[in-house]
Design an enzyme around this catalytic site. Structure first.
Site, PDB file in Angstrom:
ATOM      1  N   TYR A 137      -6.374  -8.468  11.941  1.00  9.53           N
ATOM      2  CA  TYR A 137      -5.078  -8.129  12.546  1.00  9.53           C
ATOM      3  C   TYR A 137      -5.108  -8.554  14.008  1.00  9.53           C
ATOM      4  CZ  TYR A 137      -4.102  -5.176   8.488  1.00  9.53           C
ATOM      5  OH  TYR A 137      -3.861  -4.720   7.214  1.00  9.53           O
TER       6      TYR A 137
ATOM      7  N   GLN B 100       2.123  -5.930   5.836  1.00 14.02           N
ATOM      8  CA  GLN B 100       2.331  -5.684   4.421  1.00 14.02           C
ATOM      9  C   GLN B 100       3.740  -6.156   4.037  1.00 14.02           C
ATOM     10  OE1 GLN B 100       1.104  -1.828   3.036  1.00 14.02           O
ATOM     11  NE2 GLN B 100      -0.739  -1.820   4.303  1.00 14.02           N
TER      12      GLN B 100
ATOM     13  N   ASN C 243     -12.394  -1.432  -0.698  1.00  9.89           N
ATOM     14  CA  ASN C 243     -11.646  -1.997   0.432  1.00  9.89           C
ATOM     15  C   ASN C 243     -12.295  -1.518   1.730  1.00  9.89           C
ATOM     16  OD1 ASN C 243      -9.071  -2.918   1.962  1.00  9.89           O
ATOM     17  ND2 ASN C 243      -9.245  -0.753   2.507  1.00  9.89           N
ATOM     18  N   GLU C 244     -12.493  -2.433   2.632  1.00  4.19           N
ATOM     19  CA  GLU C 244     -13.095  -2.091   3.933  1.00  4.19           C
ATOM     20  C   GLU C 244     -14.243  -1.089   3.731  1.00  4.19           C
ATOM     21  OE1 GLU C 244     -10.108  -1.274   6.962  1.00  4.19           O
ATOM     22  OE2 GLU C 244      -9.375  -3.321   6.812  1.00  4.19           O
TER      23      GLU C 244
ATOM     24  N   GLU D 194       0.847  -1.191   0.000  1.00  5.07           N
ATOM     25  CA  GLU D 194       0.000   0.000   0.000  1.00  5.07           C
ATOM     26  C   GLU D 194       0.885   1.244   0.000  1.00  5.07           C
ATOM     27  OE1 GLU D 194      -2.767   0.079   3.267  1.00  5.07           O
ATOM     28  OE2 GLU D 194      -3.745   1.896   2.534  1.00  5.07           O
TER      29      GLU D 194
ATOM     30  N   GLU E  91      -5.963  -9.129   3.987  1.00  4.86           N
ATOM     31  CA  GLU E  91      -5.116  -8.409   4.952  1.00  4.86           C
ATOM     32  C   GLU E  91      -5.073  -9.224   6.235  1.00  4.86           C
ATOM     33  OE1 GLU E  91      -5.767  -4.198   5.627  1.00  4.86           O
ATOM     34  OE2 GLU E  91      -6.364  -3.906   3.530  1.00  4.86           O
TER      35      GLU E  91
HETATM   36  O1  AHR Z   1      -2.857  -2.338   6.363  1.00  2.80           O
HETATM   37  C1  AHR Z   1      -3.143  -1.080   6.910  1.00  2.80           C
HETATM   38  C2  AHR Z   1      -4.618  -0.722   6.833  1.00  2.80           C
HETATM   39  O2  AHR Z   1      -5.352  -1.609   7.616  1.00  2.80           O
HETATM   40  C3  AHR Z   1      -5.244  -0.832   5.458  1.00  2.80           C
HETATM   41  O3  AHR Z   1      -5.061   0.307   4.693  1.00  2.80           O
HETATM   42  C4  AHR Z   1      -6.689  -1.010   5.788  1.00  2.80           C
HETATM   43  O4  AHR Z   1      -7.383  -1.717   4.792  1.00  2.80           O
HETATM   44  C5  AHR Z   1      -6.673  -1.724   7.127  1.00  2.80           C
HETATM   45  O5  AHR Z   1      -7.536  -1.143   8.033  1.00  2.80           O
END
Ligand code: AHR
Length: 543
Positions: free
Chosen positions: A289, A392, A216-217, A54, A342
């Site tokens: 995450y 990432q 995205n999201e 990104e 992600e």
């Molecule tokens: O990976 C960082 C961010 O985390 C991304 O831009 C987003 O999609 C997620 O919330």
């Protein structure tokens, strides 16, 4: 994975490079791994081992892109050391340009002569979360120079052998911009104005981009939609696009972690126009995450915090199965698969990286174990998950690499990806792990974590077994029992350290490395000692 009753097994041993093989031991193994060679789960798509890049912090500028005139070794502006190391892990697919950035990005800004591309405010310019990042007032991380655009990304993919996965802007661009980006990428040489524009950037031949993220999201930075609203937008964006002979695969913006309602309502709304609408959806994205509490420091943690993060990472399994179950309520024929585009462990930005590297930190052995147990989870659900992209690639969050100016190092996660590349394209087979569970304190709660976990895959007569021992101090001795085949020969590699905080740094770039050992099998059952805090990969030739 099933937790079998703890059993004791007697046998002898012959030590060969860490692997105990012959049954002559005096002590009983306390653990057991059964591999059911004749019980396939599904083919492991190499795309499970994908990446995410990104325009955020140091990922693109100073990470991937150093510029053609840089003194840093580069291939047409792309960091040469990164390309070389990427090739070692056989990257199947790379997602770009975001993330949240994608829904602010106009692809037209990144094409045409580099010197004439506009500078724009980066989506992440105003991120207030990180004190050090707040001190940065300029530079490409705050003001996007658009030096790295579509043609450059495709070149990066071609150099590394990866397929491109483009995330389109659904929040702030129109459906026309979406299908014109497809036209720019995939139209036949000279056929349209956009094909000619692409050629003026040096690429007459089409890019043949197959994977397209539709936003995205979209529940958050990607438009703040309700699932019903997003379903309507998704239908509109995909109602017509030019195909140019490419089997386009659209990926819908799925839930944030365990938000089951987002999935349920999206699917219900999508099929209001008929069940055939599901055919538009190749994959349903899931983001997860496993951060440390308060986004803690990556390299400083207690033993309970070590277990706590591994326990959080292990949630991936239930997120997959729960989301999959909800999808199945509508998608009875299972046309749509999961794309975990992600995932990773998210800690606080470290003082060891430049201030502009938002969310950058050196990953430790703990993050290596997070990567391993997550990849094992994907392997075990190879029938449901078709793609995954660790967040990432470089300099941000759960990165495989850290780079700044001419310095470049790999993280433990890189080592795990290199070890696990042996699973690409194999058939995941069922495994049963039995080992004493671990108890640990998580705040006021006593929590439990499995004692050993992993996955196995079969490629013709080659078997790959990967195993995580999460115990911070104790080795685990396990019998490895194959059902339906016999072992002819084997080898093992292991990633571990006496220090659970071990990590590579610019000052000590090889603090943590993989060790390997050749093994000659004398008899079965095979017994192996898994060191504490370790990731092990075993490769067996079968008779
Ligand atoms: O990976 C960082 C961010 O985390 C991304 O831009 C987003 O999609 C997620 O919330």
């Amino acid at each position: 994975m099933a937790n079998l009753e703890r059993r004791k097994f007697l046998g002898g041993a012959l030590m060969a490079g860490g692997m105990l093989l012959a049954p002559r031991r005096t002590r009983a193994a306390d653990s057991r791994i059964e591999i059911l060679v004749d019980e396939p789960i599904g083919k492991i798509s190499p795309d499970l081992y994908g990446h995410f890049t990104e325009h955020l912090g140091g990922v693109v500028y100073d990470g991937i892109w150093v510029g053609e005139d840089s003194k840093i070794p580069n291939i047409g502006g792309i960091r040469a050391a990164l390309v070389e190391h990427m090739r070692r892990i056989k990257p199947p697919v790379v997602r770009w340009p975001g993330g949240c950035f994608a829904d602010s990005y106009n692809w037209r800004d990144g094409v045409g002569p580099r010197a004439q591309r506009p500078v724009r405010t980066n989506f992440w310019a105003d991120d207030r979360a990180t004190e050090r990042y707040r001190t940065v007032t300029g530079g490409p991380q705050k003001y996007e120079p658009n030096h790295f655009g579509t043609n450059d990304f495709i070149r990066f993919c071609r150099l590394t052998g990866a397929k491109p996965y483009l995330a389109a802007n659904l929040r702030s661009l129109s459906a026309t911009d979406f299908y014109e980006w497809i036209e720019y990428c995939n139209s036949l040489p000279g056929s349209t104005a956009l094909a000619k524009l692409r050629a003026s950037g040096g690429d007459a031949e089409p890019f043949g981009v197959r994977f397209w993220g539709v936003g995205n999201e979209s529940w958050g930075c990607g438009g703040n939609f309700t699932p019903d609203e997003y379903a309507v937008e998704f239908r509109r964006f995909t109602a017509w696009v030019p195909r140019y002979g490419v089997d386009l695969a659209f990926i819908g913006s799925g839930p944030n972690g365990g938000d089951i309602e987002w999935t349920r309502r999206f699917f219900s709304k999508l099929i209001e126009k008929g069940i055939g609408q599901l055919n538009r959806l190749y994959g349903w994205a899931l983001h997860y995450y496993c951060g440390t509490t308060g986004r803690g420091i990556a390299t400083e943690f207690t033993v309970p915090e070590w277990y706590e993060l591994l326990g959080k990472a292990d949630r991936m399994e239930s997120l997959i199965t729960r989301t999959w179950a909800v999808m199945g309520g509508t998608d009875l024929e299972r046309r749509v698969k999961l794309v975990v585009d992600e995932w990773g462990a998210w800690h606080r930005q470290s003082d060891d990286v430049p201030a502009s590297f938002l969310f950058g930190y050196p990953g430790t052995l703990r993050d290596g174990l997070v990567a391993a147990l997550t990849l094992d989870t994907f392997n075990r659900h190879a029938d449901k998950v078709v793609m995954a992209n660790v967040a990432q690639l470089i300099n941000t969050i759960h990165s495989l690499f850290l780079a700044s100016e001419d310095k470049f190092i790999v993280t433990p996660t890189f080592h795990v990806f290199e070890m696990y590349a042996a699973h690409h394209g194999g058939t995941s087979v069922r495994t049963l792990f039995s080992a004493p569970t671990i108890s640990y304190q998580s705040g006021a709660t006593t929590s439990r974590l499995w004692g050993l976990s992993g996955s196995a895959s079969l490629n013709e007569r080659q078997l790959v077994l990967t195993v995580v021992n999460p115990h911070a101090t104790d080795e685990r001795e396990a019998e490895i029992v194959l059902r339906g085949a016999h072992i002819k020969s084997g080898e093992a590699t292991v990633l571990t350290s006496a220090d659970i905080h071990a990590h590579n740094s610019f000052a000590n770039p090889r603090a943590l490395e993989v060790r390997s050992a050749e093994v000659s099998v004398r008899s079965e059952p095979l017994v192996h000692k898994f060191p504490p805090a370790s990731v092990t990969r075993m490769r067996f030739s079968l008779t």
